[in-house]
Each structure stands twice: as structure tokens, then as C-alpha cells.
Motif scaffolding. Sequence first.
Motif, mmCIF file in Angstrom:
data_model
loop_
_atom_site.group_PDB
_atom_site.id
_atom_site.type_symbol
_atom_site.label_atom_id
_atom_site.label_comp_id
_atom_site.label_asym_id
_atom_site.label_seq_id
_atom_site.Cartn_x
_atom_site.Cartn_y
_atom_site.Cartn_z
ATOM 1 N N TYR A 1 -24.321 -2.875 -4.088
ATOM 2 C CA TYR A 1 -24.565 -4.129 -4.802
ATOM 3 C C TYR A 1 -26.049 -4.442 -4.917
ATOM 4 O O TYR A 1 -26.486 -5.072 -5.889
ATOM 5 C CB TYR A 1 -23.870 -5.278 -4.066
ATOM 6 N N VAL A 2 -26.842 -4.006 -3.944
ATOM 7 C CA VAL A 2 -28.278 -4.300 -3.937
ATOM 8 C C VAL A 2 -29.069 -3.214 -4.649
ATOM 9 O O VAL A 2 -29.899 -3.486 -5.517
ATOM 10 C CB VAL A 2 -28.791 -4.467 -2.488
ATOM 11 N N GLY A 3 -28.823 -1.963 -4.276
ATOM 12 C CA GLY A 3 -29.648 -0.869 -4.762
ATOM 13 C C GLY A 3 -29.489 -0.566 -6.234
ATOM 14 O O GLY A 3 -30.466 -0.255 -6.922
ATOM 15 N N LEU A 4 -28.266 -0.653 -6.747
ATOM 16 C CA LEU A 4 -28.049 -0.292 -8.158
ATOM 17 C C LEU A 4 -28.832 -1.183 -9.114
ATOM 18 O O LEU A 4 -29.536 -0.661 -9.994
ATOM 19 C CB LEU A 4 -26.560 -0.310 -8.494
ATOM 20 N N ASN B 1 -13.806 -14.086 -8.033
ATOM 21 C CA ASN B 1 -14.254 -13.327 -9.206
ATOM 22 C C ASN B 1 -15.155 -12.159 -8.851
ATOM 23 O O ASN B 1 -16.180 -11.919 -9.484
ATOM 24 C CB ASN B 1 -14.958 -14.263 -10.197
ATOM 25 N N CYS B 2 -14.753 -11.432 -7.811
ATOM 26 C CA CYS B 2 -15.549 -10.332 -7.299
ATOM 27 C C CYS B 2 -14.606 -9.349 -6.591
ATOM 28 O O CYS B 2 -13.708 -9.779 -5.863
ATOM 29 C CB CYS B 2 -16.599 -10.871 -6.333
ATOM 30 N N PRO B 3 -14.803 -8.024 -6.765
ATOM 31 C CA PRO B 3 -13.910 -7.057 -6.119
ATOM 32 C C PRO B 3 -14.323 -6.694 -4.698
ATOM 33 O O PRO B 3 -13.666 -5.873 -4.059
ATOM 34 C CB PRO B 3 -14.027 -5.827 -7.036
ATOM 35 N N ASP B 4 -15.377 -7.300 -4.185
ATOM 36 C CA ASP B 4 -15.937 -6.930 -2.883
ATOM 37 C C ASP B 4 -14.980 -7.319 -1.755
ATOM 38 O O ASP B 4 -14.677 -8.498 -1.558
ATOM 39 C CB ASP B 4 -17.289 -7.635 -2.703
ATOM 40 N N ALA C 1 -18.241 0.660 -10.176
ATOM 41 C CA ALA C 1 -16.988 0.186 -9.586
ATOM 42 C C ALA C 1 -17.107 -1.220 -9.025
ATOM 43 O O ALA C 1 -16.096 -1.910 -8.877
ATOM 44 C CB ALA C 1 -16.536 1.145 -8.488
ATOM 45 N N THR C 2 -18.328 -1.670 -8.708
ATOM 46 C CA THR C 2 -18.499 -3.025 -8.194
ATOM 47 C C THR C 2 -18.427 -4.072 -9.308
ATOM 48 O O THR C 2 -18.383 -5.273 -9.027
ATOM 49 C CB THR C 2 -19.846 -3.183 -7.462
ATOM 50 N N GLU C 3 -18.460 -3.607 -10.548
ATOM 51 C CA GLU C 3 -18.389 -4.467 -11.728
ATOM 52 C C GLU C 3 -19.558 -5.435 -11.832
ATOM 53 O O GLU C 3 -19.474 -6.478 -12.484
ATOM 54 C CB GLU C 3 -17.056 -5.234 -11.776
ATOM 55 N N GLU C 4 -20.674 -5.089 -11.181
ATOM 56 C CA GLU C 4 -21.879 -5.916 -11.288
ATOM 57 C C GLU C 4 -22.620 -5.636 -12.596
ATOM 58 O O GLU C 4 -23.179 -6.541 -13.208
ATOM 59 C CB GLU C 4 -22.797 -5.655 -10.095
ATOM 60 N N LEU C 5 -22.626 -4.362 -13.017
ATOM 61 C CA LEU C 5 -23.349 -3.968 -14.221
ATOM 62 C C LEU C 5 -22.410 -3.314 -15.229
ATOM 63 O O LEU C 5 -21.482 -2.591 -14.851
ATOM 64 C CB LEU C 5 -24.479 -2.997 -13.877
ATOM 65 N N GLU C 6 -22.672 -3.571 -16.487
ATOM 66 C CA GLU C 6 -21.909 -2.933 -17.555
ATOM 67 C C GLU C 6 -22.483 -1.550 -17.854
ATOM 68 O O GLU C 6 -23.614 -1.240 -17.476
ATOM 69 C CB GLU C 6 -21.954 -3.795 -18.824
ATOM 70 N N ARG D 1 -19.476 7.985 -6.110
ATOM 71 C CA ARG D 1 -20.232 6.866 -6.658
ATOM 72 C C ARG D 1 -21.311 7.369 -7.625
ATOM 73 O O ARG D 1 -21.504 6.814 -8.707
ATOM 74 C CB ARG D 1 -20.861 6.072 -5.513
ATOM 75 N N VAL D 2 -22.013 8.421 -7.235
ATOM 76 C CA VAL D 2 -23.069 8.994 -8.070
ATOM 77 C C VAL D 2 -22.500 9.509 -9.384
ATOM 78 O O VAL D 2 -23.080 9.299 -10.462
ATOM 79 C CB VAL D 2 -23.805 10.120 -7.311
ATOM 80 N N LYS D 3 -21.352 10.183 -9.322
ATOM 81 C CA LYS D 3 -20.723 10.707 -10.548
ATOM 82 C C LYS D 3 -20.337 9.560 -11.478
ATOM 83 O O LYS D 3 -20.586 9.617 -12.698
ATOM 84 C CB LYS D 3 -19.476 11.519 -10.174
ATOM 85 N N GLU D 4 -19.747 8.515 -10.924
ATOM 86 C CA GLU D 4 -19.346 7.373 -11.747
ATOM 87 C C GLU D 4 -20.556 6.714 -12.392
ATOM 88 O O GLU D 4 -20.542 6.402 -13.598
ATOM 89 C CB GLU D 4 -18.593 6.355 -10.888
ATOM 90 N N LEU D 5 -21.613 6.504 -11.617
ATOM 91 C CA LEU D 5 -22.804 5.851 -12.149
ATOM 92 C C LEU D 5 -23.488 6.707 -13.200
ATOM 93 O O LEU D 5 -24.048 6.191 -14.173
ATOM 94 C CB LEU D 5 -23.783 5.528 -11.015
#
Length: 418
Positions: free
Chosen positions: A17-20, A328-331, A51-56, A41-45
Amino acid sequence: MKLDKNSTKVAVIGLGYVGLPLAVEFGKHFTTIGFDTNKKRVKELSDGVDATEELEKEDILRSKKLSISANVDDLKACDIYIITVPTPIDINKQPDLSPLIKASEMLAPFLSANNVVIYESTVYPGVTEDVCVPILERVSGLVFNQDFFAGYSPERINPGDKVRRLTTIMKVTSGSTPEVADMVDDFYQTIITAGTHKAPSIKVAEASKVIENVQRDVNIALINELHQVFNKLGINTKDVIEAAATKWNFMKLMPGMVGGHCISVDPYYLLHKSENAGFIPDLMRTAREINNGMPNYFANDFLRELILRKINPSECKILLMGFSFKENCPDIRNTKVFELYVVLKNMGLDIEIYDPWVDTKEVLGEYNVEVLTELSPNQIFDVGFLAVGHDCILEDLKGQSLQFSKDFIYDFKHISSS
């Protein structure tokens, strides 16, 4: 060192959530490596999926100078390293610095002359210079504040908040020398439109972060205690708060369960440091006890309400609505809904969990419980327990697509009918 958008190379270690968001924003200005040990996570990004849905997807792919990697060798030849790994607590509620130590040990072999290592993880005052820097020196063979330098800029990410984003939240910065402090401040000013606050030392910056969450924890504990008082007096807590909030300087908070990776964890870091220094901070400790006790309190209060309404607890099917640690958060990190669920199950209640926001596989792996993300029309529940007020759940309740045969929803925040 001097910042140069054409030559300065940045590495962000840890893409949660912080680093991305950091990696994405710096990747718009500097050649940036976003590093994480989680290959999935790296492959998805790399495909633009967060997956955290913070960024589109477009947010990630728009960062043209950013590359995502799980290969540690890609950390070579960078100028600025930012470490954003978790700082949890152990089973005894003591600081667990192992992720920070491992990240420092991993990074140290790649350090070279004039590199700057900036830590963002929440810690107690002194961790950067007393714990992390000695590791960097020992493993790299370099001398601190001569061959390499350090900075600390506490993260202020608010998971699930689509209004207050990284760039629009003022950033506290600091450095291990006055010159480095200036450089670190200039560095963050390239992405933070809200401005920066340069702290006079790394320890001040570390302390400033941890007390942000301590203050909030203490204030929520007060509201939670008042909620218990008002329940005894037969007074609606929300009505009291709405009335009190008409005064300009009243802090408007609602009762609840304090989970997540920050507010429910960070006070233990300052408690640890304070106790080691010979001071016992009673208010902080008591606040933690109150907030930790709320899942048990709400479970018992729910049971009391069932009995008062002449609903047989042993014969009713209950839907626990919400599982993530906040709305409203998946965390799901350190969610107190799990503790609530365990207490209710131990009472012998028939209960299922519903949360459209969470990853069911992640919940099963972390907590060994099953969560429904969809409800079929033939699923009938007698009563509801609103634990997390996701907008989608509130909409279902208002639209009556979620109904209960006993016509009762336990809603300790009184938000389902507002």
C-alpha cells in the motif's frame, strides 16, 4: 548528491500500500525500480493489476520510467533507496523489526558512494540510526555519513481513501546531515503537491509518525468507552456525538474496532521504547486495552440485544457483514472482525461472513475462515451484524436486497439507517 531527473536512479523496496504509489509517482520523474520479493505481486503489477485496488491500471502504466522487478540484482547502481516494508508486532505485542532488518541486509551489498537510504516504515524513535544503519555499515563495509547517508520520511497512506492520495498529503522529511535533509526534502517535493515539512532530525520524524496513530488510538478508545457508558444509560451514542459535534473543536469519531496495520500496531512501538527508557505511559496502554476489548464487548452486546428482542440465539442464522479492517477497502491485515467472529462462534452461534471487497483465498490462507463475496437469492438469514459499513453493503440494505427474517440488524455505529 544532487538530484538529476536524467541520471538519478531510484529503487523502492516493498510494493504494498505504501511502496507502490511511491514507485509510480517517482517513476514519472526518475528512472525507478519497484522491487518486491512477491513474484505473484510483481507479475500482476507488471500487467498493471493492483490487487489492493489502490491504483488503476492506467495509473501504473502511465509511469513511463518505472520498471517492476523481483530480481534483487536490479537494485544495483541506484542512487536513492526507499524501504517501505511492514513493521508488525509479535505474539507478545513487541516490535518485530525482522522485515526491516532483512530488507537492510538485502540492500547493503548494493550500496556505493553517496547513496542515500530512506526509510518510510513506522518505527519507534531511533530505529533508523540505531538498528538499520549499523546493518548497512556492517554488510556494505561503508561508513555512515561519509560514504552513504540516510533519511526518514514516514508514510501517510490511508488505504481505501480515494480523495487523500500520496501526492496530496503533506510529507514529513528528514536526513542524517543538514545537506542530506535538504536533498531528501527536495526529492519528495518532486511528487508531493501538498508540500513537505523538514524535521530537524530523523528521530523527530520517526516520533512524529508514531504519535499520529497513538493520538488517534487514544481518541477512539475514549469514544469506545463513552459508547459503553451511554449503552448503560440507554442513550444512543450517535445522537450524542452528532449533538456534541456542533461545537467547532469537537473531534467527531464513532465507536468501532481498531484493526489494520497502523493504529492497532504502532502504539506498541512507542510503548516498547518508553518502557525501555523507564517510563510507563498509562494512557497509551489503557487505550490499547480498551480498543482490543471491543470485539468481545460488541459480541456480548449483540447477544444481549437478541435476548431482549426475544430472538433465540441458538436457533437463528446470522450474517456478519464486512471482514476487512475498514470500509471500502480489501485490506484484511489485523482485522478485528476475525476476533469478533471467533467470539461469536465460541458462543455457539450459527454465523456466516459476507464481504464483497475481500479476496476469499487471502482470507482463507490468513485466517482459515470462509467469506462469502456474493449472496444467492435462496440464502436466508434471520439477523444481521454490521461490522464494516462498506458502501455496497449499505446500498444493499437500503435497497432491501439484503433482508432478515427477524427484522434486526445489530449496527453499533447506527449507519445502516442513516
